[in-house]
Design an enzyme around this catalytic site. Structure first.
Site, PDB file in Angstrom:
ATOM      1  N   ARG A   1      93.050 -43.257   0.263  1.00 46.61           N
ATOM      2  CA  ARG A   1      92.006 -42.239   0.320  1.00 46.61           C
ATOM      3  C   ARG A   1      90.747 -42.863   0.921  1.00 46.61           C
ATOM      4  NH1 ARG A   1      95.437 -39.016  -0.060  1.00 46.61           N
ATOM      5  NH2 ARG A   1      95.817 -37.491  -1.721  1.00 46.61           N
TER       6      ARG A   1
ATOM      7  N   HIS B   1      94.752 -38.978   9.211  1.00 48.08           N
ATOM      8  CA  HIS B   1      95.406 -38.742   7.904  1.00 48.08           C
ATOM      9  C   HIS B   1      96.851 -38.262   8.101  1.00 48.08           C
ATOM     10  CE1 HIS B   1      94.612 -37.719   3.436  1.00 48.08           C
ATOM     11  NE2 HIS B   1      95.883 -38.021   3.623  1.00 48.08           N
TER      12      HIS B   1
END
Ligand SMILES: NC(=O)c1ccc[n+]([C@@H]2O[C@H](COP(=O)([O-])OP(=O)(O)OC[C@H]3O[C@@H](n4cnc5c(N)ncnc54)[C@H](OP(=O)(O)O)[C@@H]3O)[C@@H](O)[C@H]2O)c1
Length: 306
Positions: free
Chosen positions: A221, A269
């Site tokens: 993250r 991502h």
């Protein structure tokens, strides 16, 4: 059983069709404000409004491994949360990380630059033993990544909260094990869940402990990484580079320095995507186990944060 589907950034129709096939006895529909109460939900980053309007949910099945967005919401105390485990993500993560490590270790960026200039340059091979790789988090994804790296004979270290044992991997655990883990590594791969304990864990203090010429691969993250600290350590030369798949703000803002930094490789991502068919099959099996009152694999512990 009534199943409500509430997944941000996800086209609902193919998921609904898949769940209709996998669970023909259930009624599955996409959540809309004001929709009737459902028994369980399939979710990705649902809104607080959804949670508040569905107080009778018995369980939520997350279509990802990370539940940090979910746990930031105000949830009923008794709510059960079930994460996706693997469902085709672990092999993708292993591909991505091995690619990043090998690209750095084999200096493919430098070769590409030489080739662009039509220069035939053979570099002296680097020594594999001088590139120990550390994997933060030895869960479903981290363990698979650590095992994959071992296949290429890199020295591999792993760090987890509780002591773990992975064949061929030197395992470290807990806060007390972190300094020794970091100083044992030159390449650092982050596969921790985002929790209050792990937020900002990739910072000036921890990254300075890596061996000189360190390399950072963040695939967990964005909020794990203090971006200014990474830039400072790249500037000082202590770190040689980074491959980043996740960012504090996503999409990465157009004027962000990471886009054009010569030592940073970015991807949007995408290191391990949720695969629809595998995920539907896994969640349907979990829902059936839950209906039968059996233990469900991948139950999240909200107090632990993952
Ligand atoms: N970029 C992407 O596309 C993508 C895709 C999927 C997932 N992810 C991220 O990857 C993360 C990891 O996924 P996973 O399925 O491997 O999770 P997981 O199975 O829950 O494993 C988490 C690992 O981290 C360790 N850990 C947690 N808190 C810790 C702490 N405070 N100190 C030390 N170790 C700690 C756990 O230790 P224990 O073993 O002791 O429990 C465990 O080994 C997800 O949470 C998500 O954020 C990213």
């Amino acid at each position: 059983m009534n199943i409500t589907f509430c997944c941000a950034h996800t086209q609902a129709d193919p998921w609904l069709a898949g769940f209709h096939m996998a669970l023909p006895h259930a009624h599955v529909s996409e959540w809309q404000p004001g929709a009737p109460q459902a028994d369980v939900a399939v979710v990705w980053q649902p809104s607080q409004q959804f949670i508040d309007e569905q107080p009778g949910l018995k369980a939520m099945f997350n279509i990802g491994a990370g539940v940090d967005a979910l746990l930031r919401l105000r949830l009923p105390a008794a709510m059960k949360i079930v994460r996706l485990d693997d469902a085709g993500m672990a092999v993708q993560m292993a591909e991505y990380v091995c690619h990043a490590v090998i690209r750095h270790f084999r200096e493919f960026d430098l070769y590409e630059a030489d080739v662009a200039k039509h220069q035939w340059v053979q570099r002296k091979p680097l020594v594999r033993g001088e590139f120990p790789v550390g994997v933060l988090g030895l869960g479903v994804l981290g363990e698979r990544v650590a095992r994959a790296l071992r296949q290429f004979d890199f020295p591999v270290h792993g760090w987890s909260r509780s002591p773990r044992s992975v064949e061929g991997v030197t395992c470290h655990a807990g806060q007390e094990g972190l300094p020794n883990f970091l100083s044992s590594c030159r390449v650092l791969v982050n596969l921790l869940p985002l929790t209050p304990e792990t937020r900002d864990i990739l910072n000036r203090e921890t990254l300075s402990r890596l061996q000189p010429g360190g390399y950072v691969i963040n695939v967990a993250r964005g909020a794990h990484l203090v971006e200014e600290d990474l830039l400072a350590l790249l500037g000082s030369g202590h770190l040689a580079g980074a491959t980043l798949d996740v960012f504090r703000t996503e999409p990465l803002p157009a004027d962000h320095p990471f886009w054009s930094h010569p030592k940073i490789t970015i991807t949007p991502h995408t290191s391990a995507r949720t695969l629809r068919e595998e995920s539907i099959a896994q969640i349907a099996a979990k829902i059936l186990a839950f209906e039968r009152g059996e233990a469900v694999v991948g139950m999240v512990d909200p107090a632990r944060g993952y």
